[in-house]
Design an enzyme around this catalytic site. Structure first.
Site, PDB file in Angstrom:
ATOM      1  N   GLY A  51     -47.245  90.321 -83.109  1.00 43.70           N
ATOM      2  CA  GLY A  51     -47.913  89.036 -83.343  1.00 43.70           C
ATOM      3  C   GLY A  51     -46.890  87.924 -83.562  1.00 43.70           C
ATOM      4  O   GLY A  51     -47.094  87.044 -84.394  1.00 43.70           O
ATOM      5  N   SER A  76     -46.086  85.556 -81.604  1.00 44.16           N
ATOM      6  CA  SER A  76     -46.299  84.370 -80.747  1.00 44.16           C
ATOM      7  C   SER A  76     -46.784  83.157 -81.517  1.00 44.16           C
ATOM      8  O   SER A  76     -46.696  82.036 -81.021  1.00 44.16           O
ATOM      9  CB  SER A  76     -47.312  84.715 -79.645  1.00 44.16           C
ATOM     10  OG  SER A  76     -48.539  85.144 -80.217  1.00 44.16           O
ATOM     11  N   ARG A  77     -47.307  83.365 -82.702  1.00 44.31           N
ATOM     12  CA  ARG A  77     -47.880  82.237 -83.462  1.00 44.31           C
ATOM     13  C   ARG A  77     -47.627  82.419 -84.959  1.00 44.31           C
ATOM     14  O   ARG A  77     -47.311  83.520 -85.411  1.00 44.31           O
ATOM     15  CB  ARG A  77     -49.405  82.162 -83.233  1.00 44.31           C
ATOM     16  CG  ARG A  77     -49.781  81.758 -81.844  1.00 44.31           C
ATOM     17  CD  ARG A  77     -51.265  81.465 -81.724  1.00 44.31           C
ATOM     18  NE  ARG A  77     -52.078  82.661 -81.672  1.00 44.31           N
ATOM     19  CZ  ARG A  77     -53.037  82.969 -82.551  1.00 44.31           C
ATOM     20  NH1 ARG A  77     -53.294  82.167 -83.553  1.00 44.31           N
ATOM     21  NH2 ARG A  77     -53.749  84.078 -82.414  1.00 44.31           N
ATOM     22  N   ASN A 123     -46.621  92.479 -88.259  1.00 45.32           N
ATOM     23  CA  ASN A 123     -47.198  91.192 -88.664  1.00 45.32           C
ATOM     24  C   ASN A 123     -48.562  90.918 -88.026  1.00 45.32           C
ATOM     25  O   ASN A 123     -49.366  90.176 -88.594  1.00 45.32           O
ATOM     26  CB  ASN A 123     -46.206  90.081 -88.290  1.00 45.32           C
ATOM     27  CG  ASN A 123     -46.829  88.714 -88.336  1.00 45.32           C
ATOM     28  OD1 ASN A 123     -46.986  88.109 -89.394  1.00 45.32           O
ATOM     29  ND2 ASN A 123     -47.228  88.199 -87.161  1.00 45.32           N
ATOM     30  N   TYR A 132     -60.819  93.024 -94.430  1.00 42.90           N
ATOM     31  CA  TYR A 132     -59.438  92.510 -94.410  1.00 42.90           C
ATOM     32  C   TYR A 132     -58.665  92.984 -95.652  1.00 42.90           C
ATOM     33  O   TYR A 132     -57.531  93.457 -95.551  1.00 42.90           O
ATOM     34  CB  TYR A 132     -59.501  90.987 -94.343  1.00 42.90           C
ATOM     35  CG  TYR A 132     -58.164  90.294 -94.257  1.00 42.90           C
ATOM     36  CD1 TYR A 132     -57.457  90.241 -93.050  1.00 42.90           C
ATOM     37  CD2 TYR A 132     -57.603  89.666 -95.366  1.00 42.90           C
ATOM     38  CE1 TYR A 132     -56.243  89.584 -92.966  1.00 42.90           C
ATOM     39  CE2 TYR A 132     -56.389  89.006 -95.291  1.00 42.90           C
ATOM     40  CZ  TYR A 132     -55.706  88.960 -94.090  1.00 42.90           C
ATOM     41  OH  TYR A 132     -54.497  88.313 -94.015  1.00 42.90           O
ATOM     42  N   VAL A 133     -59.306  92.860 -96.811  1.00 38.76           N
ATOM     43  CA  VAL A 133     -58.650  93.257 -98.063  1.00 38.76           C
ATOM     44  C   VAL A 133     -58.352  94.762 -98.044  1.00 38.76           C
ATOM     45  O   VAL A 133     -57.268  95.195 -98.443  1.00 38.76           O
ATOM     46  CB  VAL A 133     -59.524  92.873 -99.279  1.00 38.76           C
ATOM     47  CG1 VAL A 133     -58.949  93.455-100.566  1.00 38.76           C
ATOM     48  CG2 VAL A 133     -59.649  91.356 -99.397  1.00 38.76           C
ATOM     49  N   ALA A 134     -59.308  95.551 -97.568  1.00 33.35           N
ATOM     50  CA  ALA A 134     -59.089  97.007 -97.497  1.00 33.35           C
ATOM     51  C   ALA A 134     -57.914  97.318 -96.568  1.00 33.35           C
ATOM     52  O   ALA A 134     -57.069  98.166 -96.880  1.00 33.35           O
ATOM     53  CB  ALA A 134     -60.360  97.703 -97.015  1.00 33.35           C
ATOM     54  N   LYS A 175     -55.386  95.373 -95.838  1.00 33.07           N
ATOM     55  CA  LYS A 175     -54.115  94.898 -96.414  1.00 33.07           C
ATOM     56  C   LYS A 175     -53.702  95.756 -97.608  1.00 33.07           C
ATOM     57  O   LYS A 175     -52.513  95.965 -97.845  1.00 33.07           O
ATOM     58  CB  LYS A 175     -54.248  93.420 -96.805  1.00 33.07           C
ATOM     59  CG  LYS A 175     -54.408  92.487 -95.602  1.00 33.07           C
ATOM     60  CD  LYS A 175     -53.188  92.552 -94.693  1.00 33.07           C
ATOM     61  CE  LYS A 175     -53.270  91.602 -93.524  1.00 33.07           C
ATOM     62  NZ  LYS A 175     -52.085  91.676 -92.644  1.00 33.07           N
ATOM     63  N   ILE A 206     -51.068  80.511 -96.334  1.00 34.15           N
ATOM     64  CA  ILE A 206     -50.020  79.929 -95.492  1.00 34.15           C
ATOM     65  C   ILE A 206     -50.681  79.121 -94.370  1.00 34.15           C
ATOM     66  O   ILE A 206     -51.671  79.578 -93.771  1.00 34.15           O
ATOM     67  CB  ILE A 206     -49.125  81.046 -94.881  1.00 34.15           C
ATOM     68  CG1 ILE A 206     -48.621  82.026 -95.961  1.00 34.15           C
ATOM     69  CG2 ILE A 206     -47.964  80.442 -94.080  1.00 34.15           C
ATOM     70  CD1 ILE A 206     -47.705  81.455 -97.019  1.00 34.15           C
TER      71      ILE A 206
HETATM   72  P1  NDP Z   1     -52.239  83.945 -86.609  1.00 31.05           P
HETATM   73  O1  NDP Z   1     -53.697  84.113 -86.359  1.00 31.05           O
HETATM   74  O2  NDP Z   1     -51.667  82.567 -86.621  1.00 31.05           O
HETATM   75  O3  NDP Z   1     -51.400  84.828 -85.560  1.00 31.05           O
HETATM   76  C1  NDP Z   1     -51.741  86.171 -85.370  1.00 31.05           C
HETATM   77  C2  NDP Z   1     -50.766  86.818 -84.409  1.00 31.05           C
HETATM   78  O4  NDP Z   1     -51.142  88.190 -84.267  1.00 31.05           O
HETATM   79  C3  NDP Z   1     -50.787  86.230 -83.018  1.00 31.05           C
HETATM   80  O5  NDP Z   1     -49.484  86.277 -82.484  1.00 31.05           O
HETATM   81  C4  NDP Z   1     -51.717  87.173 -82.259  1.00 31.05           C
HETATM   82  O6  NDP Z   1     -51.479  87.217 -80.854  1.00 31.05           O
HETATM   83  C5  NDP Z   1     -51.346  88.491 -82.885  1.00 31.05           C
HETATM   84  N1  NDP Z   1     -52.400  89.499 -82.738  1.00 31.05           N
HETATM   85  C6  NDP Z   1     -53.687  89.415 -83.141  1.00 31.05           C
HETATM   86  N2  NDP Z   1     -54.355  90.535 -82.822  1.00 31.05           N
HETATM   87  C7  NDP Z   1     -53.459  91.356 -82.220  1.00 31.05           C
HETATM   88  C8  NDP Z   1     -53.534  92.657 -81.647  1.00 31.05           C
HETATM   89  N3  NDP Z   1     -54.682  93.353 -81.648  1.00 31.05           N
HETATM   90  N4  NDP Z   1     -52.426  93.181 -81.081  1.00 31.05           N
HETATM   91  C9  NDP Z   1     -51.278  92.486 -81.071  1.00 31.05           C
HETATM   92  N5  NDP Z   1     -51.132  91.250 -81.599  1.00 31.05           N
HETATM   93  C10 NDP Z   1     -52.217  90.701 -82.149  1.00 31.05           C
HETATM   94  O7  NDP Z   1     -51.965  84.677 -87.995  1.00 31.05           O
HETATM   95  P2  NDP Z   1     -50.951  84.328 -89.187  1.00 31.05           P
HETATM   96  O8  NDP Z   1     -49.636  83.940 -88.657  1.00 31.05           O
HETATM   97  O9  NDP Z   1     -51.644  83.459 -90.151  1.00 31.05           O
HETATM   98  O10 NDP Z   1     -50.863  85.765 -89.884  1.00 31.05           O
HETATM   99  C11 NDP Z   1     -49.836  86.690 -89.595  1.00 31.05           C
HETATM  100  C12 NDP Z   1     -49.973  87.867 -90.547  1.00 31.05           C
HETATM  101  O11 NDP Z   1     -49.887  87.405 -91.893  1.00 31.05           O
HETATM  102  C13 NDP Z   1     -51.318  88.586 -90.436  1.00 31.05           C
HETATM  103  O12 NDP Z   1     -51.134  89.957 -90.625  1.00 31.05           O
HETATM  104  C14 NDP Z   1     -52.111  88.006 -91.597  1.00 31.05           C
HETATM  105  O13 NDP Z   1     -53.104  88.883 -92.031  1.00 31.05           O
HETATM  106  C15 NDP Z   1     -51.022  87.822 -92.630  1.00 31.05           C
HETATM  107  N6  NDP Z   1     -51.326  86.855 -93.659  1.00 31.05           N
HETATM  108  C16 NDP Z   1     -51.590  85.538 -93.342  1.00 31.05           C
HETATM  109  C17 NDP Z   1     -51.870  84.632 -94.339  1.00 31.05           C
HETATM  110  C18 NDP Z   1     -52.145  83.196 -94.062  1.00 31.05           C
HETATM  111  O14 NDP Z   1     -52.497  82.479 -95.019  1.00 31.05           O
HETATM  112  N7  NDP Z   1     -51.996  82.703 -92.835  1.00 31.05           N
HETATM  113  C19 NDP Z   1     -51.946  85.059 -95.737  1.00 31.05           C
HETATM  114  C20 NDP Z   1     -51.632  86.445 -95.957  1.00 31.05           C
HETATM  115  C21 NDP Z   1     -51.358  87.295 -94.943  1.00 31.05           C
HETATM  116  P3  NDP Z   1     -52.326  86.283 -79.813  1.00 31.05           P
HETATM  117  O15 NDP Z   1     -51.820  84.884 -80.047  1.00 31.05           O
HETATM  118  O16 NDP Z   1     -51.984  86.805 -78.479  1.00 31.05           O
HETATM  119  O17 NDP Z   1     -53.756  86.438 -80.195  1.00 31.05           O
END
Ligand code: NDP
Length: 245
Positions: free
Chosen positions: A10, A12-13, A88, A153-155, A157, A186
């Site tokens: 993940g 990419s974003r 991630n 989601y909580v489960a 994590k 975040i």
């Molecule tokens: P985003 O939604 O901004 O980005 C998610 C990333 O995960 C993207 O690159 C997406 O790819 C990729 N992704 C999603 N599903 C899959 C999959 N099935 N296989 C491979 N890649 C996948 O999320 P965040 O940056 O906010 O979050 C990143 C991590 O941090 C997550 O695990 C989230 O739970 C955790 N987190 C985030 C918080 C927040 O406040 N933002 C707080 C606490 C934890 P694509 O673009 O191709 O869909």
């Protein structure tokens, strides 16, 4: 860092993107994975390259065991090793449990928790063989606080925290550390879509009085994979502005 190979799922974003950029800044060759957003992945690759680094993108769904094994086999074939694995990739499908569909439970747990297992399975043998590895699982503050509407989601994590601790004990004798980072709120695409009322409530819970930035999570990941963190394993590092103390 001497020619370290990092995989950021993940990447990419959001937080994954920031981790990828930060590890590249420290000299790692970075492989990001994504599932849908090729354009976003290409942007990360270009940004790392324009900063003088090396980066590559692989498209696969971490929740698909076979696809994940195949992708990592290709990565190991091409780069010879994986030094850092940053689990991630994550998603949300929020609903009160009463209304939560079975598919929403399955999807979130399968991507967030089994996805990490799938990736770890693919790199654990080579890491043990090279007697070095850093695994960092991105969990969440809600694994410790709970959150209404996020039982799935909580489960998932909280499961990642257990996975981190069990695996840290298993892999420590061979020089592989396993840690987790628990971000608070975040500013990324994941949180951008939340209703203003929820955001206001979340902000009221944060003693530092602001939301976090992806770069602030990335900094901790960069530390955990560095030689300076060689004696840290099985830990959860919180990055939440004091939201959970
Ligand atoms: P985003 O939604 O901004 O980005 C998610 C990333 O995960 C993207 O690159 C997406 O790819 C990729 N992704 C999603 N599903 C899959 C999959 N099935 N296989 C491979 N890649 C996948 O999320 P965040 O940056 O906010 O979050 C990143 C991590 O941090 C997550 O695990 C989230 O739970 C955790 N987190 C985030 C918080 C927040 O406040 N933002 C707080 C606490 C934890 P694509 O673009 O191709 O869909």
């Amino acid at each position: 860092m001497t020619e370290r190979i990092a995989v950021v799922t993940g990447g990419s974003r959001g937080i994954g993107r920031a981790i990828a950029l930060r590890l590249a800044q420290d000299g790692a060759k970075v492989i990001i994975t994504y599932v849908r957003g090729k354009e976003a992945a290409d942007e990360v690759i270009e940004t790392i390259k324009s900063n003088g680094g090396e980066a590559f993108a692989y498209q696969f769904d971490v929740s698909d065991y076979e696809a994940t094994q195949t992708a990592f086999a290709n990565i190991l074939d091409k780069f010879g090793k994986v030094d850092y694995l940053i689990n991630n990739a994550g998603i949300t499908r929020d609903a009160l449990l009463m209304r939560m569909k079975e598919e929403d439970w399955d999807k979130v747990v399968t991507v967030n928790l089994k996805g990490a297992f799938n990736c770890i399975k693919a790199v654990v043998r080579p890491m043990l063989k090279q007697k070095f590895g850093r695994i960092v699982n991105i969990t969440s503050v809600v694994a410790f606080m709970g959150n209404v509407g996020q039982a799935n989601y909580v489960a998932s994590k909280a499961g990642l925290v257990g996975l981190t601790k069990a695996l840290a004990k298993e892999l420590a004798p061979k020089g592989v550390t396993v840690n987790a980072v628990a971000p608070g709120f975040i500013e990324t695409d994941m949180t951008a879509g939340l209703p203003e009322k929820i955001k206001e409530y979340m902000l009221s819970l944060i003693p530092l009085g602001r939301f976090g930035q992806p770069e602030e999570v990335a900094e901790v990941v960069a530390f955990l994979v560095s030689d300076k963190a060689a004696y840290i394993t099985g830990q959860v590092i919180h990055v939440n502005g004091g939201m959970y103390i």
